[in-house]
Design a protein around this motif. Structure first.
Motif, short mmCIF file in Angstrom:
data_model
loop_
_atom_site.label_atom_id
_atom_site.label_comp_id
_atom_site.label_asym_id
_atom_site.label_seq_id
_atom_site.Cartn_x
_atom_site.Cartn_y
_atom_site.Cartn_z
N UNK A 84 0.81 -1.21 0.00
CA UNK A 84 0.00 0.00 0.00
C UNK A 84 0.85 1.27 0.00
N UNK A 85 2.11 1.15 0.38
CA UNK A 85 2.96 2.33 0.54
C UNK A 85 3.73 2.64 -0.75
N UNK A 86 3.79 3.92 -1.09
CA UNK A 86 4.61 4.39 -2.22
C UNK A 86 4.40 3.54 -3.47
N UNK A 87 3.14 3.34 -3.82
CA UNK A 87 2.84 2.49 -4.97
C UNK A 87 3.48 3.02 -6.25
N UNK A 88 3.42 4.33 -6.42
CA UNK A 88 4.00 4.92 -7.62
C UNK A 88 5.48 4.64 -7.74
N UNK A 89 6.21 4.82 -6.65
CA UNK A 89 7.65 4.58 -6.68
C UNK A 89 7.95 3.10 -6.85
N UNK A 90 7.17 2.25 -6.20
CA UNK A 90 7.40 0.82 -6.40
C UNK A 90 7.26 0.45 -7.87
N UNK A 91 6.28 1.03 -8.56
CA UNK A 91 6.11 0.75 -9.99
C UNK A 91 7.27 1.32 -10.80
N UNK A 92 7.71 2.54 -10.47
CA UNK A 92 8.83 3.14 -11.18
C UNK A 92 10.11 2.33 -11.00
N UNK A 93 10.37 1.92 -9.76
CA UNK A 93 11.58 1.14 -9.49
C UNK A 93 11.56 -0.20 -10.23
N UNK A 94 10.38 -0.82 -10.29
CA UNK A 94 10.26 -2.07 -11.03
C UNK A 94 10.56 -1.84 -12.51
N UNK A 95 10.08 -0.72 -13.04
CA UNK A 95 10.34 -0.39 -14.44
C UNK A 95 11.83 -0.14 -14.68
N UNK A 96 12.49 0.55 -13.77
CA UNK A 96 13.92 0.81 -13.91
C UNK A 96 14.72 -0.49 -13.84
N UNK A 97 14.34 -1.39 -12.94
CA UNK A 97 15.02 -2.69 -12.86
C UNK A 97 14.83 -3.47 -14.16
N UNK A 98 13.62 -3.40 -14.71
CA UNK A 98 13.32 -4.10 -15.95
C UNK A 98 14.17 -3.55 -17.10
N UNK A 99 14.29 -2.23 -17.16
CA UNK A 99 15.11 -1.61 -18.20
C UNK A 99 16.58 -2.00 -18.07
N UNK A 100 17.07 -2.04 -16.85
CA UNK A 100 18.46 -2.47 -16.62
C UNK A 100 18.67 -3.91 -17.04
N UNK A 101 17.69 -4.75 -16.77
CA UNK A 101 17.80 -6.16 -17.14
C UNK A 101 17.78 -6.32 -18.66
N UNK A 102 16.96 -5.52 -19.34
CA UNK A 102 16.83 -5.64 -20.79
C UNK A 102 18.05 -5.11 -21.52
N UNK A 103 18.58 -3.96 -21.08
CA UNK A 103 19.72 -3.35 -21.77
C UNK A 103 20.57 -2.62 -20.75
N UNK A 104 21.37 -3.36 -20.03
CA UNK A 104 22.15 -2.77 -18.93
C UNK A 104 23.15 -1.72 -19.41
N UNK A 105 23.92 -1.96 -20.48
CA UNK A 105 24.87 -0.92 -20.90
C UNK A 105 24.20 0.43 -21.19
N UNK A 106 23.01 0.40 -21.79
CA UNK A 106 22.32 1.65 -22.10
C UNK A 106 21.80 2.33 -20.84
N UNK A 107 21.07 1.59 -20.01
CA UNK A 107 20.41 2.20 -18.86
C UNK A 107 21.36 2.52 -17.72
N UNK A 108 22.53 1.89 -17.69
CA UNK A 108 23.54 2.29 -16.71
C UNK A 108 23.98 3.73 -16.95
N UNK A 109 23.96 4.17 -18.19
CA UNK A 109 24.35 5.55 -18.50
C UNK A 109 23.20 6.53 -18.38
#
Length: 207
Positions: A84-109
């Motif tokens: 129930x807490x910080x739902x928006x941030x939990x969703x954003x963080x999940x999206x950022x982790x997903x992007x890092x997993x998909x293309x780490x060299x790009x999203x690291x920068x």
């Protein structure tokens, strides 16, 4: 190389408190004054929003994502809060982790952890590598206080490697002949070896 167009930058943070929201707002205003195109949720309140799709679209189109370190941000991004807490941030963080997993060299920068005044490096989520990758400490909302971050956002590194110079001319070494008139004679005896150098000294090496 200086970026020709203003960089588009998404700001990801938690609503820890009214004071923290104000700090992030002031920081964002400072960046806009430096010709940084900031995407901040507080500036998109004129209409009803689907904040999840809003974040997905704006993160995808951003040149950079600033993750603003705080204790709440770290815990929410690492799943240490209730659903129930910080739902928006939990969703954003999940999206950022997903992007890092998909293309780490790009999203690291593209994902830049930022530590504002009053916060600590330890408040950066572990998946953003607070100790083994770069982070950006802002000491005050001035160009000098945010220099390291501004250099990355605007493509102005602090040091530029010079052009390759000319290869030095290094001819091979030539062997040096022994001086003339100094012939060495080895004389073996039961007591050892005598090196007799004509025109020089005699050295005796005993066994």
């Amino acid at each position: 190389m200086v970026m020709k167009n203003p960089p588009r930058v998404f700001v990801s943070y938690t609503h820890d408190s009214a004071e923290h929201k104000d700090q992030v707002l002031l920081f964002s205003q400072f960046l806009v004054a430096q010709k940084i195109d900031i995407i901040l949720d507080q500036w998109f309140l004129e209409n009803r929003q689907d904040w999840y799709t809003w974040a997905i679209g704006n993160i995808a189109s951003a040149d950079f994502v600033l993750t603003i370190a705080s204790d709440r941000y770290k815990r929410a991004a690492e799943g240490a809060v209730t659903r129930e807490d910080n739902r928006g941030l939990q969703a954003e963080a999940a999206l950022l982790r997903e992007n890092l997993e998909e293309n780490r060299p790009l999203w690291m920068t593209k994902i830049l952890p930022v530590v504002l005044p009053g916060h600590r490096v330890e408040e950066i989520p572990i998946f953003l590598q607070p100790r083994t990758a770069d982070h950006y400490v802002v000491t005050e909302f001035t160009v000098a206080g945010a220099e390291s971050l501004l250099r990355v956002l605007t493509g102005q590194p602090p040091h530029v490697r010079p052009e390759l110079g000319r290869t030095p001319d290094l001819p091979p070494h030539q062997p040096v002949p022994a001086p003339s008139g100094h012939n060495v004679q080895n004389i073996n005896s039961s007591g050892g070896t005598i090196n007799a150098v004509q025109g020089g000294t005699q050295n005796f090496y005993g066994r």
